[in-house]
Enzyme design. Structure first.
Site, PDB file in Angstrom:
ATOM      1  N   HIS A   1       0.727  88.159  43.662  1.00 42.25           N
ATOM      2  CA  HIS A   1       0.340  87.030  42.819  1.00 42.25           C
ATOM      3  C   HIS A   1       0.946  85.717  43.334  1.00 42.25           C
ATOM      4  CE1 HIS A   1      -1.107  85.174  39.180  1.00 42.25           C
ATOM      5  NE2 HIS A   1       0.104  84.802  38.801  1.00 42.25           N
TER       6      HIS A   1
ATOM      7  N   ASP B   1      -1.991  77.012  40.101  1.00 43.03           N
ATOM      8  CA  ASP B   1      -1.730  78.417  40.401  1.00 43.03           C
ATOM      9  C   ASP B   1      -1.550  79.178  39.097  1.00 43.03           C
ATOM     10  OD1 ASP B   1       1.529  78.978  40.046  1.00 43.03           O
ATOM     11  OD2 ASP B   1       1.016  76.890  40.468  1.00 43.03           O
ATOM     12  N   SER B   2      -2.000  80.448  39.108  1.00 40.78           N
ATOM     13  CA  SER B   2      -1.823  81.347  37.974  1.00 40.78           C
ATOM     14  C   SER B   2      -2.361  80.711  36.693  1.00 40.78           C
ATOM     15  CB  SER B   2      -0.334  81.717  37.848  1.00 40.78           C
ATOM     16  OG  SER B   2      -0.152  82.763  36.937  1.00 40.78           O
ATOM     17  N   ALA B   3      -1.523  80.535  35.676  1.00 40.51           N
ATOM     18  CA  ALA B   3      -1.984  79.905  34.444  1.00 40.51           C
ATOM     19  C   ALA B   3      -2.502  78.493  34.709  1.00 40.51           C
ATOM     20  CB  ALA B   3      -0.852  79.866  33.426  1.00 40.51           C
TER      21      ALA B   3
END
Length: 723
Positions: A354, A228-230
């Site tokens: 997000h 997830d995300s980074a």
């Protein structure tokens, strides 16, 4: 104290040691000289001292935001009041917290629930030999109610988000446990080293190391990436690195709100459109991007993988929120990937922020987007792994099919007729599905295709699931030079005995790892330490090499234990090896073990279809005459004409220690096992035997397929009690 010494020790003197591991902090893993780390330590101390002030200010603002959120209706369609509260708290914290990485860590590493685990999932720390910087395994239960056993052999490498600089596997426990519960995939969630102490390329190097360690356990076809995300961006970067180095790519990747363009810190319209809804801020994103890239150009494809060459990547599933600030760069990723010929399954969740699946705990209905994300992930992975798509539900799915889901080639998945066949008495749905998968594999895999046989057989039995109360340790080279594992009861072994175990697999496939479930269960129930060796396998090492290896392991134990404290055990070919080893010991005048346990032993290499049980049980058992004949030929090698002498059923059994034999009523080797027991009794051997009704070959191996209602009378578990 090693495993044998612990076995010799009295249970009362074998203490249980509990180690409290701290939260992952990359500074603890720094290997540089003290002079270079001192400034960082001083900076961290100063930052943590200041964090009390910063966090107090943040806490006041957050409390106000939470109070307001609880008093009003959700501001966006599809949001629950709890979800609104969580997002409001994060948004306020992000806008008021001091822009200092150590202060941010103090909040983000603790703000997300760490103890909310999905039912039926356990977590275990990753051992340093598997990944040196920490993390956790998330292991789906194999015996919960009517659920099938986990999709055996499927592994997921998960790379957590947190803008590279924060969070860990612990902060993502709720998300990861729910992915494991819904997919039945074992997840390795690593704590890669974080910036600013370890900027790029260190996190990518760590991800590559973890992936290479997984490749030692399973083929790339059985591995999926997720993040997830980074962490989603790291997944993409890892695949670019693998492609560049010519290493095998994973089966697929799941990217949750991936951060894939570090040059995009406020430039796309979604940053301004969603600034009042999402909880990210331009300031914190810029801080993290600078820490991760260091002095390097942020447009570098390994730093911003959206700018890399995406051709040749495996299928991607991308979850993004309509109201997240990174939305536009995620759209660009999907468009560029599709233009490069990559199969992309992209979903934009309406009104979501997000990494919204992270907040599935805030749902109150089945149509809550963070929960529905799990359904989409399951459907995507099922499609890539060749499984039927399950009915949509955020609860763990109960399926009649436990196909080998990434364990076997798609061509050998159980046929519908086999999977839907009426259960025999004493069979659970999971047991029926595993047998169907093995039967389909045996019937469709060429007998001479050793690599395919090993891949299928090594994948069907779970390698990561250990019974509670048992530790697993690799054998040291001086204990046995060819590998294997100790299975040690945590509470302390009984009577100082050690059981030397020889795995089955028709001599050709399998290792101690494929038998971990059964061996750990056996160790837990008997409180006996087990030494399971990986003897060398045909066709590279034909007879007498496997017996030589068994003798070597036994002699190593004799150097440390009296023979009356050693037991032998084995299943299938390994059961036959027990007999052959004892015959070798007799011939050489060496002391015999106290007793032997034979689980569905293969003792007659001449019998590859001649006994009546082959025909009677051909449609029930999973062993085939073709595979048995080929394995016998491989084991015998140039001594094929001597296979009567190589068959333990035909050797002199007089003088052997007591033997316990477990056999299945419905296995094709049943008649030769009955014959072995009859011959042993006539030779004066004390024999106990049990013929388990309706059971197939090596049925104790599938003890993981019990369900809660059937467990007390489930023959694979009862067999271990009889042992």
């Amino acid at each position: 104290m090693d495993a044998v010494q612990r076995a010799i020790a009295s249970p009362a003197t074998a203490p249980t040691v509990t180690v409290q591991r701290p939260e992952n902090d990359v500074s603890a893993h720094s290997t540089g000289p003290k002079a270079s780390t001192a400034p960082k330590a001083a900076s961290m101390t100063k930052a943590l001292n200041l964090s009390h002030v910063g966090l107090n200010v943040t806490a006041v603002g957050t409390k106000v935001a939470v109070s307001r959120a609880l008093q009003r209706r959700p501001s966006q369609p599809g949001w629950t009041k709890t979800f609104e509260t969580v997002v409001s708290a994060l948004r306020t914290a992000a806008r008021t917290i001091k822009e200092d990485i150590y202060v941010i860590r103090a909040m983000t590493d603790s703000v997300i629930p760490k103890l909310l685990m999905a039912r039926g999932v356990s977590s275990e720390p990753i051992q340093p030999k598997d990944f040196p910087y920490g993390g956790e395994w998330f292991l789906p239960s194999v015996t919960e109610g009517s659920r099938p056993s986990c999709r055996l052999g499927r592994l997921m490498l998960y790379l957590h988000g947190g803008a590279f600089v924060t969070c860990s596997s612990k902060s993502h426990r709720h998300l990861l446990s729910h992915i494991a519960a819904n997919t039945y995939i074992s997840i390795m969630a690593i704590n890669y080293r974080r910036p600013p102490e370890h900027p790029w390329p260190t996190p990518v190097d760590d991800a590559l190391l973890a992936y290479e360690r997984l490749l030692e356990r399973a083929s790339a076809h059985h591995i999926v990436l997720a993040g997830d995300s980074a962490g989603g961006g790291l997944c993409l970067t890892l695949m670019l690195r693998l492609k560049e180095r010519g290493l095998p790519l994973p089966n697929a990747a799941v990217l949750l709100s991936p951060w894939v363009d570090l040059t995009d810190v406020g430039k796309h319209p979604s940053w301004t459109e969603n600034a009042d809804i999402d909880y990210l801020t331009v300031g914190l994103a810029g801080l993290a991007a600078r820490a991760y890239a260091g002095e390097h150009d942020r447009s570098h494809p390994e730093i911003s993988p959206v700018h890399g060459d995406l051709t040749g990547l495996p299928p991607l599933h991308v979850e993004r929120g309509q109201c997240e600030m990174l939305r536009d760069q995620q759209k660009e990723l999907c468009e560029r990937a599709e233009a490069a010929g990559v199969m992309v399954d992209c979903y934009e969740a309406p009104y979501m922020v997000h990494v919204y699946p992270l907040f599935s705990f805030a749902g109150d209905n089945d149509h809550f987007e963070p929960l529905m994300a799990f359904d989409r992930i399951v459907a995507f992975l099922n499609e890539q792994m060749g499984l039927p798509v399950p009915p949509a539900s955020h609860a763990p799915k109960t399926q009649a099919h436990l196909s080998s889901a990434g364990m076997l080639p798609r061509s050998v998945s159980p046929s519908p007729s086999a999977a839907n066949k009426s259960l025999y008495p004493g069979w659970t749905p999971a047991f029926a599905d595993v047998v169907a998968a093995l039967r389909a594999a045996a019937q469709s895999t060429g007998a001479d295709n050793i690599d395919a046989i090993r891949a299928a057989s090594d994948a069907v039995v779970p390698k990561l699931m250990l019974t509670k109360g048992v530790t697993c340790e690799p054998l040291k080279h001086q204990e046995f030079p060819y590998g294997g594992e100790w299975f040690v009861p945590v509470a302390g072994p009984a009577e100082g005995c050690v059981l030397l175990y020889f795995h089955g697999g028709a001599f050709v496939p399998r290792t101690s790892k494929t038998h971990r479930v059964m061996l750990s269960t056996l160790a837990a129930r008997t409180q006996v330490t087990i030494m399971a060796i990986d003897y060398r396998l045909p066709p590279q090492h034909t007879w007498p090499t496997p017996i030589d290896d068994a003798l070597l392991a036994y002699r190593r134990l004799l150097g440390r234990l009296a023979p009356h404290r050693i037991l032998l055990a084995g299943d299938s070919a390994g059961g036959g090896m027990c007999i052959m080893l004892m015959q070798r010991l007799k011939e050489r005048g060496l002391p015999l073990p106290k007793a032997a346990v034979l689980l569905s032993p293969w003792t007659d290499l001449l019998d590859t279809g001649k006994h009546q049980s082959w025909a009677e049980n051909a449609d029930i058992d999973y062993v085939t005459p073709g595979l048995a004949a080929h394995a016998a030929k491989l084991f015998s090698g140039k001594h094929w004409h001597q296979r009567t002498a190589l068959s333990p059923a035909h050797v002199d059994l007089a003088g052997l220690p007591p033997v316990h034999v477990e056999m299945g009523q419905c296995e094709v080797l049943r008649d030769q096992q009955r014959e072995l027991c009859d011959r042993a009794r006539r030779a004066g051997v004390a024999v106990t035997q049990h013929e388990a009704p309706y059971m197939v070959h090596a049925f104790p191996l599938f003890s993981f397929a019990a369900d809660r209602d059937a467990a007390p009378q489930f023959e694979p578990l009862l067999a271990l009690d009889r042992v």
